[in-house]
Design a protein around this motif. Structure first.
Motif, PDB file in Angstrom:
ATOM      1  N   LEU A  56      52.357  38.295  42.624  1.00 27.48           N
ATOM      2  CA  LEU A  56      51.412  38.411  43.738  1.00 27.48           C
ATOM      3  C   LEU A  56      50.017  39.002  42.976  1.00 27.48           C
ATOM      4  CD1 LEU A  56      50.135  38.420  46.504  1.00 27.48           C
ATOM      5  CD2 LEU A  56      51.129  40.914  46.767  1.00 27.48           C
ATOM      6  N   LEU A  57      50.183  39.969  41.994  1.00 21.90           N
ATOM      7  CA  LEU A  57      48.871  40.381  41.275  1.00 21.90           C
ATOM      8  C   LEU A  57      48.429  39.275  40.516  1.00 21.90           C
ATOM      9  CD1 LEU A  57      50.228  43.687  39.848  1.00 21.90           C
ATOM     10  CD2 LEU A  57      48.263  43.487  41.271  1.00 21.90           C
ATOM     11  N   ALA A  58      49.214  38.391  39.743  1.00 17.26           N
ATOM     12  CA  ALA A  58      48.653  37.230  38.992  1.00 17.26           C
ATOM     13  C   ALA A  58      48.060  36.139  40.160  1.00 17.26           C
ATOM     14  CB  ALA A  58      49.784  36.733  38.050  1.00 17.26           C
ATOM     15  N   PHE A  59      48.759  35.958  41.083  1.00 23.37           N
ATOM     16  CA  PHE A  59      48.169  34.984  42.085  1.00 23.37           C
ATOM     17  C   PHE A  59      46.812  35.389  42.720  1.00 23.37           C
ATOM     18  CE2 PHE A  59      47.927  32.307  46.001  1.00 23.37           C
ATOM     19  CZ  PHE A  59      48.341  31.219  45.698  1.00 23.37           C
ATOM     20  N   ALA A  60      46.718  36.661  43.103  1.00 24.52           N
ATOM     21  CA  ALA A  60      45.692  37.281  43.740  1.00 24.52           C
ATOM     22  C   ALA A  60      44.379  37.498  42.477  1.00 24.52           C
ATOM     23  CB  ALA A  60      45.829  38.854  44.186  1.00 24.52           C
ATOM     24  N   ALA A  61      44.828  37.650  41.198  1.00 25.30           N
ATOM     25  CA  ALA A  61      43.743  37.647  40.205  1.00 25.30           C
ATOM     26  C   ALA A  61      43.104  36.163  40.076  1.00 25.30           C
ATOM     27  CB  ALA A  61      44.329  37.939  38.933  1.00 25.30           C
ATOM     28  N   ALA A  62      43.952  35.077  40.310  1.00 22.60           N
ATOM     29  CA  ALA A  62      43.556  33.942  40.262  1.00 22.60           C
ATOM     30  C   ALA A  62      42.555  33.521  41.462  1.00 22.60           C
ATOM     31  CB  ALA A  62      44.405  32.991  40.138  1.00 22.60           C
ATOM     32  N   ARG A  63      42.837  34.113  42.582  1.00 25.03           N
ATOM     33  CA  ARG A  63      42.005  33.908  43.854  1.00 25.03           C
ATOM     34  C   ARG A  63      40.720  34.835  44.070  1.00 25.03           C
ATOM     35  NH1 ARG A  63      44.287  31.926  48.468  1.00 25.03           N
ATOM     36  NH2 ARG A  63      42.099  32.282  49.221  1.00 25.03           N
ATOM     37  N   THR A  64      40.696  35.692  43.123  1.00 27.32           N
ATOM     38  CA  THR A  64      39.596  36.729  43.305  1.00 27.32           C
ATOM     39  C   THR A  64      38.546  36.570  42.053  1.00 27.32           C
ATOM     40  OG1 THR A  64      40.936  38.406  42.363  1.00 27.32           O
ATOM     41  CG2 THR A  64      40.509  38.410  44.726  1.00 27.32           C
ATOM     42  N   GLU A  65      37.435  37.308  41.972  1.00 27.20           N
ATOM     43  CA  GLU A  65      36.405  37.015  40.922  1.00 27.20           C
ATOM     44  C   GLU A  65      36.101  38.295  40.469  1.00 27.20           C
ATOM     45  OE1 GLU A  65      32.962  35.138  42.686  1.00 27.20           O
ATOM     46  OE2 GLU A  65      34.046  33.155  43.143  1.00 27.20           O
ATOM     47  N   ARG A  66      35.806  39.490  41.119  1.00 24.94           N
ATOM     48  CA  ARG A  66      35.352  40.569  40.284  1.00 24.94           C
ATOM     49  C   ARG A  66      36.242  42.095  40.633  1.00 24.94           C
ATOM     50  NH1 ARG A  66      33.653  44.016  43.953  1.00 24.94           N
ATOM     51  NH2 ARG A  66      32.754  45.014  42.584  1.00 24.94           N
ATOM     52  N   VAL A  67      37.056  41.790  41.770  1.00 25.78           N
ATOM     53  CA  VAL A  67      37.669  42.902  42.136  1.00 25.78           C
ATOM     54  C   VAL A  67      38.810  43.283  40.967  1.00 25.78           C
ATOM     55  CG1 VAL A  67      39.537  41.932  43.378  1.00 25.78           C
ATOM     56  CG2 VAL A  67      38.756  44.263  43.889  1.00 25.78           C
ATOM     57  N   SER A  95      42.482  37.541  33.628  1.00 26.03           N
ATOM     58  CA  SER A  95      41.453  38.057  34.826  1.00 26.03           C
ATOM     59  C   SER A  95      40.371  38.423  34.151  1.00 26.03           C
ATOM     60  CB  SER A  95      42.013  39.143  35.674  1.00 26.03           C
ATOM     61  OG  SER A  95      42.357  40.238  34.770  1.00 26.03           O
ATOM     62  N   GLY A  96      39.866  38.592  33.074  1.00 26.32           N
ATOM     63  CA  GLY A  96      38.625  38.977  32.448  1.00 26.32           C
ATOM     64  C   GLY A  96      38.521  40.491  32.627  1.00 26.32           C
ATOM     65  N   GLY A  97      39.727  41.102  32.123  1.00 27.86           N
ATOM     66  CA  GLY A  97      39.670  42.546  32.267  1.00 27.86           C
ATOM     67  C   GLY A  97      39.550  43.238  33.597  1.00 27.86           C
ATOM     68  N   ARG A  98      40.312  42.599  34.413  1.00 28.92           N
ATOM     69  CA  ARG A  98      40.336  43.330  35.772  1.00 28.92           C
ATOM     70  C   ARG A  98      41.877  43.840  36.140  1.00 28.92           C
ATOM     71  NH1 ARG A  98      39.628  39.713  39.919  1.00 28.92           N
ATOM     72  NH2 ARG A  98      39.921  37.759  38.772  1.00 28.92           N
ATOM     73  N   PHE A  99      42.487  44.207  35.230  1.00 29.01           N
ATOM     74  CA  PHE A  99      43.995  44.750  35.249  1.00 29.01           C
ATOM     75  C   PHE A  99      44.001  46.277  35.225  1.00 29.01           C
ATOM     76  CE2 PHE A  99      48.172  45.964  34.655  1.00 29.01           C
ATOM     77  CZ  PHE A  99      48.777  45.715  35.751  1.00 29.01           C
ATOM     78  N   GLU A 100      44.152  47.130  35.994  1.00 32.65           N
ATOM     79  CA  GLU A 100      44.693  48.412  35.818  1.00 32.65           C
ATOM     80  C   GLU A 100      46.084  48.757  35.955  1.00 32.65           C
ATOM     81  OE1 GLU A 100      41.990  49.379  34.728  1.00 32.65           O
ATOM     82  OE2 GLU A 100      40.364  48.294  35.940  1.00 32.65           O
ATOM     83  N   LEU A 101      46.693  49.600  35.112  1.00 34.34           N
ATOM     84  CA  LEU A 101      48.173  49.988  35.263  1.00 34.34           C
ATOM     85  C   LEU A 101      48.510  51.099  36.151  1.00 34.34           C
ATOM     86  CD1 LEU A 101      50.837  49.227  34.363  1.00 34.34           C
ATOM     87  CD2 LEU A 101      50.744  50.525  32.466  1.00 34.34           C
ATOM     88  N   GLY A 102      48.684  51.044  37.331  1.00 36.70           N
ATOM     89  CA  GLY A 102      49.454  52.123  37.939  1.00 36.70           C
ATOM     90  C   GLY A 102      50.916  52.242  37.671  1.00 36.70           C
TER      91      GLY A 102
END
Length: 321
Positions: A56-67, A95-102
């Motif tokens: 889901l994270l990968a899919f959502a990253a592809a559908r969003t732009e800045r978040v 994602s262009g540097g948009r992932f954070e690790l919880g």
């Protein structure tokens, strides 16, 4: 009064319901368009009604732009640390540097064991989490010489290649509630990520828990301000009159969040509820108002304080995670 000086972040905690998959992704897009900073999903791979969070994270990253996106929080017992490190770095690059690790030590051990994970006690889980974080950071560190070899009590790698290097320095945010997990957070983590509903006394618990993190950070030779304080708020509502924490009109939300930021050091506010209208107003109306007040109060406080040699600055689930 505690303010660690971090920039403020605002986010949405979205339920990864498999039967409402389209709505889940649409809400992530809504959060992105509303100007929120974070979209997060809980990670419970043993829950058959949920989408797999990593997918889901990968899919959502592809559908969003800045978040930015994160698991809230990743269940380490079902995500081997070396593999998780590469997955996190890959998503960050894509994602262009948009992932954070919880990340968390694990909860719901019957479910973890049912999926083939190792059942651990509380103290064992803390040790395993520390080992996992060390391995993850070693995999990311492509500037260090040689391969990664690590012989821990619960995790080991033998000659693993380093990389890929993430697109940005991914912070490690730990879901923690109990003393040993709070100590680990202060000693090695970049952030503390609990849910307000799981704190024993709600907001009144925060000073004591902050103090535990601060003490562990000092003991480890760290500035406590290196640990960002994030918070999930699952029971939120916009209503005509104040009825409790983040349950009332926007002005009441603003006052409460400002108090949490300046009085308790919370700098990231992540709301649940899966309501698109609340998500939109949180990003477009409430977050800008909070930022304005906090910036004004911080400026006034800086002017009022006597000069110091250096001000401390910061960087960018369920119980016992």
């Amino acid at each position: 009064m505690t303010d660690y000086g971090h920039d403020l972040l605002f986010g949405a905690f979205i339920t990864p319901a498999a039967q409402q998959a389209r709505q889940v992704v649409d809400l992530a897009v809504t959060a992105d368009q509303a100007g929120l900073d974070l979209v997060s999903f809980q990670d419970h791979p043993y829950q058959a009604s949920f989408l797999d969070t990593s997918t889901l994270l990968a899919f959502a990253a592809a559908r969003t732009e800045r978040v930015h996106l994160n698991a809230n929080v990743t269940s380490l017992p079902l995500r081997p640390p070396a593999v998780l490190a590469r997955a996190a770095a890959s998503l960050d690059i894509l994602s262009g540097g948009r992932f954070e690790l919880g990340i968390g030590a694990g909860a719901f051990w019957d479910g973890i064991a049912a999926m083939g994970g190792r059942r651990l006690g509380a103290a064992q889980g803390v040790t395993a989490l520390r080992e996992g974080i060390e391995i993850i950071r070693e995999i990311w560190d492509t500037t260090a010489p040689g391969e990664v070899s690590y012989d821990g009590q619960y995790y080991s790698v033998k000659g693993a290649r380093r990389g890929p290097r993430p697109a940005h320095d991914i912070p490690v945010w730990v879901g923690a509630y109990k003393p040993k997990m709070l100590a680990l957070t202060g000693a090695v983590a970049d952030g503390w990520l609990p849910s307000i509903e799981y704190l024993p006394r709600g907001v009144d618990s925060i000073p004591e828990l902050n103090a535990r993190i601060d003490g562990a950070a000092h003991d480890a030779g760290r500035d406590p301000a290196a640990v960002r304080r994030l918070m999930n708020f699952m029971n939120v509502q916009l209503s005509s009159a104040p009825r409790g924490l983040l349950n009332g009109p926007p002005a009441a939300w603003v006052d409460q969040i400002v108090d949490l930021a300046l009085g308790h050091g919370i700098s990231a506010f992540i709301i649940g509820g899966d309501d698109p209208s609340i998500t939109e107003r949180f990003g477009a109306e409430i977050a800008p108002a909070v930022r304005e007040v906090v910036a004004r109060e911080r400026t006034a406080g800086a002017v009022a304080r006597p000069p110091r040699a250096q001000e401390p600055r910061g960087g960018v689930g369920g119980p016992e995670r």
